[in-house]
Design an enzyme around this catalytic site. Structure first.
Site, PDB file in Angstrom:
ATOM      1  N   LYS A  24      35.565  41.846  36.353  1.00 29.36           N
ATOM      2  CA  LYS A  24      36.542  41.675  35.278  1.00 29.36           C
ATOM      3  C   LYS A  24      37.124  40.262  35.236  1.00 29.36           C
ATOM      4  CE  LYS A  24      39.849  44.355  35.788  1.00 29.36           C
ATOM      5  NZ  LYS A  24      40.905  44.613  36.429  1.00 29.36           N
ATOM      6  N   ARG A  94      48.919  48.789  33.610  1.00 29.12           N
ATOM      7  CA  ARG A  94      48.219  49.711  34.522  1.00 29.12           C
ATOM      8  C   ARG A  94      48.617  51.152  34.254  1.00 29.12           C
ATOM      9  NH1 ARG A  94      47.125  47.389  40.465  1.00 29.12           N
ATOM     10  NH2 ARG A  94      46.186  49.435  40.621  1.00 29.12           N
ATOM     11  N   ARG A 131      30.179  41.471  48.666  1.00 22.26           N
ATOM     12  CA  ARG A 131      30.991  40.253  48.545  1.00 22.26           C
ATOM     13  C   ARG A 131      31.048  39.489  49.862  1.00 22.26           C
ATOM     14  NH1 ARG A 131      36.438  41.929  45.406  1.00 22.26           N
ATOM     15  NH2 ARG A 131      36.764  43.184  47.279  1.00 22.26           N
ATOM     16  N   ARG A 179      35.285  40.558  53.415  1.00 23.69           N
ATOM     17  CA  ARG A 179      36.730  40.808  53.469  1.00 23.69           C
ATOM     18  C   ARG A 179      36.973  41.970  54.404  1.00 23.69           C
ATOM     19  NH1 ARG A 179      38.905  40.234  47.277  1.00 23.69           N
ATOM     20  NH2 ARG A 179      37.271  38.846  46.546  1.00 23.69           N
ATOM     21  N   ARG A 190      39.331  53.041  46.651  1.00 21.80           N
ATOM     22  CA  ARG A 190      39.859  52.197  45.574  1.00 21.80           C
ATOM     23  C   ARG A 190      39.286  52.590  44.221  1.00 21.80           C
ATOM     24  NH1 ARG A 190      38.397  46.663  47.650  1.00 21.80           N
ATOM     25  NH2 ARG A 190      38.815  45.955  45.543  1.00 21.80           N
TER      26      ARG A 190
END
Length: 241
Positions: A24, A94, A131, A179, A190
């Site tokens: 995004k 949100r 990632r 991460r 998530r």
């Protein structure tokens, strides 16, 4: 509290929705350039707050309350660049409460809500777990080692590797790292939270007639198609208002 009615914006907002891992932020930045509108992300605003403003929440590990985030976003939307050209919003609203505040307090029409998706959750999980960041302080190398491909679905999202082609070494020579919170359990959690939070928002905007869903098949190669779609929808909104 009473936020006061700001000057009406000449153009409305393009709201970006999409699960973690869909890219995004990247698409938002590219659309901001293409449309000549500022990209306003709640994450950037939180990081840019004056020292001390958010201490009582962040020091105790709590989420910053919705209404504080709403106030921050509204302050940003009153800046001259936002009033002049409209904005792209990422990470706000949100909740339906925030979405309604955007309409009533700001008199700010949401012209288009762009909901990005991938064909299946597994691709999001792969991309999130792929990632990689450079481990050297001061180097902002950021990559994705996941290669997602499914010819039957037309899905082809190649890995975004360093120029050296490595999966574990940055172009600067330092090792790449994941991460700390990129574990499969955390990532799936998530995604579940995102689904739960976003469904009411999606329905709210669908009823308003401004929702546009776009499934990304080829990563950044889909950008021209996405840009065309957005410009077409925005010009249709402009001519009908």
């Amino acid at each position: 509290g009473d936020r006061g009615r700001p000057a009406a914006m000449s153009r409305g907002a393009l709201v970006m929705l999409g699960p973690p891992g869909v890219g995004k932020g990247t698409y938002g930045r590219l659309l901001a350039r293409a449309l000549g509108r500022p990209l306003v992300t709640s994450g950037d605003l939180l990081r840019a707050q004056p020292k001390g403003r958010l201490d009582r929440w962040t020091n105790s590990g709590q989420l910053v309350p919705d209404e504080v985030v709403t106030d921050m976003v509204f302050e940003r939307l009153r800046e001259p660049d936002a009033l002049a050209s409209g904005v792209i919003l990422d990470g706000f609203p949100r909740t339906v409460v925030q979405a309604k505040a955007l309409e009533t307090d700001l008199g700010q029409p949401v012209e288009l809500v762009l909901k990005l998706a991938l064909k299946r959750d597994q691709y999001l999980v792969d991309k999130l777990l792929g990632r990689r960041l450079c481990s050297r302080a001061g180097c902002d190398g950021s990559y994705n080692v996941a290669h997602v491909e499914n010819p039957e679905e037309g899905v082809f999202m190649p890995a975004l590797l360093p120029k050296n082609g490595s999966h574990d070494t940055c172009d600067c020579g330092s090792p790449l790292r994941m991460r700390a919170d990129d574990t499969e359990t955390v990532v799936r959690d998530r995604l579940a939270v995102y689904e739960r939070e976003t469904l009411p928002l999606r329905d709210f905007y669908r009823e308003r007639g401004v929702l546009e869903e776009f499934t990304i098949l080829r990563g950044l190669d889909d950008m021209p198609q996405l840009e065309t779609l957005v410009k077409r929808r925005l010009s249709a909104t402009a001519s009908s208002s």
